[in-house]
Scaffold this active site. Structure first.
Site, PDB file in Angstrom:
ATOM      1  N   TYR A  52     -16.060  15.488 -16.224  1.00 49.60           N
ATOM      2  CA  TYR A  52     -16.283  14.015 -16.205  1.00 49.60           C
ATOM      3  C   TYR A  52     -17.433  13.710 -14.950  1.00 49.60           C
ATOM      4  O   TYR A  52     -17.036  14.397 -13.848  1.00 49.60           O
ATOM      5  CB  TYR A  52     -15.063  13.292 -15.901  1.00 49.60           C
ATOM      6  CG  TYR A  52     -15.253  11.762 -15.732  1.00 49.60           C
ATOM      7  CD1 TYR A  52     -15.693  10.975 -16.696  1.00 49.60           C
ATOM      8  CD2 TYR A  52     -15.145  11.180 -14.357  1.00 49.60           C
ATOM      9  CE1 TYR A  52     -15.987   9.339 -16.287  1.00 49.60           C
ATOM     10  CE2 TYR A  52     -15.195   9.689 -14.180  1.00 49.60           C
ATOM     11  CZ  TYR A  52     -15.729   8.941 -15.196  1.00 49.60           C
ATOM     12  OH  TYR A  52     -16.054   7.616 -15.236  1.00 49.60           O
TER      13      TYR A  52
ATOM     14  N   ASP B  99      -7.017  16.708 -15.796  1.00 50.87           N
ATOM     15  CA  ASP B  99      -7.478  15.353 -16.277  1.00 50.87           C
ATOM     16  C   ASP B  99      -7.145  15.284 -17.684  1.00 50.87           C
ATOM     17  O   ASP B  99      -7.606  15.829 -18.448  1.00 50.87           O
ATOM     18  CB  ASP B  99      -8.862  15.332 -15.673  1.00 50.87           C
ATOM     19  CG  ASP B  99      -9.291  13.693 -16.144  1.00 50.87           C
ATOM     20  OD1 ASP B  99      -8.545  13.052 -16.770  1.00 50.87           O
ATOM     21  OD2 ASP B  99     -10.054  13.244 -15.519  1.00 50.87           O
TER      22      ASP B  99
ATOM     23  N   LYS C 145      -8.213   4.046 -19.342  1.00 52.29           N
ATOM     24  CA  LYS C 145      -8.249   4.298 -20.830  1.00 52.29           C
ATOM     25  C   LYS C 145      -7.265   4.253 -21.650  1.00 52.29           C
ATOM     26  O   LYS C 145      -6.847   3.088 -21.778  1.00 52.29           O
ATOM     27  CB  LYS C 145      -8.770   5.956 -20.664  1.00 52.29           C
ATOM     28  CG  LYS C 145     -10.013   6.039 -19.645  1.00 52.29           C
ATOM     29  CD  LYS C 145     -11.298   5.281 -19.795  1.00 52.29           C
ATOM     30  CE  LYS C 145     -12.385   5.312 -18.635  1.00 52.29           C
ATOM     31  NZ  LYS C 145     -12.492   6.520 -18.100  1.00 52.29           N
TER      32      LYS C 145
ATOM     33  N   ARG D 205       0.916  -1.262   0.157  1.00 53.92           N
ATOM     34  CA  ARG D 205       0.052   0.242  -0.094  1.00 53.92           C
ATOM     35  C   ARG D 205       0.815   1.178  -0.120  1.00 53.92           C
ATOM     36  O   ARG D 205       0.435   2.237  -0.579  1.00 53.92           O
ATOM     37  CB  ARG D 205      -1.158  -0.016   1.234  1.00 53.92           C
ATOM     38  CG  ARG D 205      -1.701   1.140   1.339  1.00 53.92           C
ATOM     39  CD  ARG D 205      -3.147   0.993   1.966  1.00 53.92           C
ATOM     40  NE  ARG D 205      -2.921   0.300   3.283  1.00 53.92           N
ATOM     41  CZ  ARG D 205      -2.606   0.877   4.552  1.00 53.92           C
ATOM     42  NH1 ARG D 205      -2.278   2.230   4.388  1.00 53.92           N
ATOM     43  NH2 ARG D 205      -2.337   0.239   5.570  1.00 53.92           N
TER      44      ARG D 205
HETATM   45  C1  LIG Z   1     -12.973   7.104 -16.793  1.00 53.43           C
HETATM   46  C2  LIG Z   1     -12.696   8.710 -16.551  1.00 53.43           C
HETATM   47  C3  LIG Z   1     -12.283   8.917 -15.008  1.00 53.43           C
HETATM   48  C4  LIG Z   1     -12.636   7.878 -13.988  1.00 53.43           C
HETATM   49  O1  LIG Z   1     -11.531   6.859 -14.302  1.00 53.43           O
HETATM   50  P1  LIG Z   1     -11.823   5.328 -13.453  1.00 53.43           P
HETATM   51  O2  LIG Z   1     -10.729   4.581 -13.932  1.00 53.43           O
HETATM   52  O3  LIG Z   1     -13.145   4.877 -14.205  1.00 53.43           O
HETATM   53  O4  LIG Z   1     -12.185   5.390 -12.012  1.00 53.43           O
HETATM   54  C5  LIG Z   1     -12.021   9.967 -14.875  1.00 53.43           C
HETATM   55  N1  LIG Z   1     -11.806  11.140 -15.789  1.00 53.43           N
HETATM   56  C6  LIG Z   1     -12.231  10.698 -17.136  1.00 53.43           C
HETATM   57  C7  LIG Z   1     -11.905  11.908 -17.878  1.00 53.43           C
HETATM   58  C8  LIG Z   1     -12.503   9.590 -17.464  1.00 53.43           C
HETATM   59  O5  LIG Z   1     -12.793   9.269 -18.737  1.00 53.43           O
END
Ligand SMILES: *Cc1c(COP(=O)(O)O)cnc(C)c1O
Length: 407
Positions: A108, A181, A206, A55
Site C-alpha cells: 500500500y 495488513d 474499508k 486517549r
Molecule cells: C486504505 C489502506 C490503508 C490506510 O488506511 P487509512 O484508513 O486510509 O489510513 C492501509 N492499508 C491498506 C491495504 C489500505 O487499503
C-alpha cells in the site's frame, strides 16, 4: 463459533440495570470522573484498568478492540484513528535506529511512504522481497538486525496474495516479528494470526466499517504481551480512535460476512466477463484462473475479495474516459464500501509517472481499479459495458439528498 455469529454478537460491556442495550452504547466522553485520588492514580497503570481519559481507553473503543480481537483470533487489539495511524503506530513502537525491516515489494502506498521516511530519517533499513518465495525471505531475514516482516494479504492493484503460511512460519523460526495488513481480505476471508502472524493491521475504513462514512484503523495482536508493549507508544502518538468512529465501525461489523460474500460474488462475475472481452488486455483478480497468485489465493483466502483491476487496450486515454463514463460506479479513491468505485491510477494518483515509471510500478497506462460494491451485478456489468462502448449511462442515485441538505 461461526464468524457470522461472532460478527453479529459484538462484544458488549456489562450494564447493571437488569436489562441491557442490544447495540453498543456510544460513550462520547473525553474523560472519566473518580471519587478518590487513589482510584484515579491506580487506573493509570496500564491499558486495561478503569477508564481515565479516552486517549488511553474508552468503553466504546474497547468494545471495538475486543470485537476485532475476537474476529481475528487475537489476544487483544488497539484501535486507531486510521489505518495509517495503526501502521505508523506499530512501526514506531517496535523499531529503533539500526533495525532492518523485510517488506513485500507491492505494498500500500502509505505503508511504502512511511517505511521510506523511517529509512531516510531514522536509519532503519528496508529490504524488499516478492512475498511469493520463502527462500528469498529467509535469505533477507538471517541478518541479526532484522526485526520485522511486513506483508499484505491481498496487494493492490495487482491482487497478489502473499504466501502467508510459508513466510509466517519462516518468520517464527527466525524470531522475526510479523505484521500483516489484512484490510483487503478482512477477517471474513483470511485470519492471518491463525496462519502464524504476530500482528494484523487494518484500515477499518474499508471492509470492516464498510459504508464509506468513517476513518479508522486497528492492530490485533496474537500475544497480549506485544499489545502491552505497543500500547504506551500509541498513547504517546495520540492516533487513538474516536468513540463515535469506533461506534460507526461497530455498526458495520455485524454485516461484514454478508457484505463480503456479495463483494466476492460480484467481483468474480465481473472479472470473468472482463477477461472475455477483446478491448480488455488483462484482468488482475486472484480468484480468476491464470492469475499468478491463483493457487495461493485458493489456499489462503475464503474468496477473491472485492478489489479488481483490468487493463484497457486503449491505454491511458481509454482508462481516463472509462472512469468518467461509468454512472453506477463512482469515480473515487478508497475501497471496501457498499458502493462500487473506480479509479485510473495513470491519470489520477500516479499521473506524474511517465510510461516507463508506471511500468516499473506494475501499473499499466490503461489500468482501471474497481472496488466492486454490493449493487446488482447486472447493473454493474451494464455500466461497464456502456462505459467501454463509449456511452454514458444513467446515474441511479446522484446527489439529490445533498441538495436537500445544502439548499
Ligand atoms: C486504505 C489502506 C490503508 C490506510 O488506511 P487509512 O484508513 O486510509 O489510513 C492501509 N492499508 C491498506 C491495504 C489500505 O487499503
Amino acid at each position: 463459533m461461526d464468524l457470522n455469529t461472532r460478527a453479529v454478537h459484538v462484544v458488549n460491556q456489562p450494564f447493571d440495570h437488569g436489562s441491557w442495550p442490544l447495540s453498543v452504547p456510544l460513550v462520547q466522553s473525553s474523560a472519566f470522573a473518580f471519587s478518590s485520588a487513589d482510584e484515579l492514580a491506580g487506573a493509570m497503570a496500564g491499558p486495561d484498568g478503569r477508564y481515565v481519559y479516552s486517549r488511553r481507553g474508552n468503553p466504546t473503543v474497547r468494545a471495538l478492540e475486543q470485537t476485532l480481537a475476537g474476529l481475528e483470533g487475537g489476544a487483544g487489539a488497539i484501535a486507531f484513528a486510521s489505518g495509517m495511524g495503526a501502521i505508523s503506530g506499530v512501526l514506531l513502537a517496535l523499531l529503533k535506529p539500526g533495525d532492518r525491516v523485510v517488506a513485500q515489494r507491492c505494498l500500500y502506498g502509505g505503508t511504502f511512504a512511511v517505511l521510506s521516511d523511517l529509512a531516510r530519517r531514522y536509519g532503519i533499513e528496508v529490504v524488499y522481497v516478492s512475498g511469493d518465495e520463502v527462500a528469498e525471505f529467509e535469505e533477507a531475514a538471517v541478518h541479526p538486525a532484522v526485526r520485522l516482516l511486513v506483508l499484505e494479504t491481498i496487494a493492490n492493484p495487482t491482487g497478489q496474495v502473499a504466501d502467508l503460511p510459508g513466510l509466517l512460519a519462516a518468520a517464527r523460526r527466525l524470531g522475526v516479528t510479523s505484521m500483516v495488513d489484512n484490510s483487503l481480505a478482512s477477517p471474513a476471508l483470511c485470519r492471518p494470526i491463525e496462519l502464524g502472524a504476530d500482528i494484523v493491521v487494518h484500515s477499518t475504513t474499508k471492509y470492516l466499517s464498510g459504508h464509506s462514512d468513517v476513518l479508522g484503523g486497528a492492530a490485533v495482536f496474537a500475544d497480549d504481551a506485544l499489545r502491552r508493549k505497543v500500547w504506551p507508544r500509541t498513547v504517546e502518538l495520540g492516533a487513538c480512535a474516536d468513540p463515535f468512529a469506533a461506534w460507526l465501525t461497530l455498526r458495520g461489523i455485524p454485516t461484514l460476512p454478508l457484505r463480503m460474500r456479495e463483494h466476492c460474488a460480484n467481483a468474480a462475475v465481473l472479472a470473468e466477463r472482463l477477461a472475455g472481452r477483446s478491448d480488455v488486455t488483462a484482468v488482475h483478480y486472484p480468484w480468476l484462473a491464470g492469475h499468478p497468485s491463483y493457487a495461493t489465493a485458493r489456499k489462503v483466502l475464503a474468496g477473491g475479495g472485492g478489489l479488481l483491476s483490468f487493463e484497457l487496450a486503449g491505454g491511458r486515454e481509454a482508462g481516463r474516459a472509462f472512469i468518467e463514463r461509468v454512472r453506477v460506479a463512482k469515480l473515487a479513491l478508497s475501497l471496501g464500501g457498499v458502493e462500487s468505485l473506480v479509479t485510473h491510477p495513470a491519470s489520477t494518483s500516479h499521473r506524474e509517472l511517465d510510461a516507463e515509471a508506471l511500468e516499473a510500478a506494475g501499473i499499466g497506462a490503461g489500468l482501471v481499479r474497481m472496488s466492486v460494491g454490493i449493487e446488482g451485478v447486472e447493473d454493474l456489468w451494464g455500466d461497464i459495458e456502456r462505459a467501454l462502448a463509449g456511452e454514458g449511462g444513467e446515474d441511479p442515485g446522484g446527489w439529490g439528498h445533498l441538495s436537500l441538505l445544502l439548499g
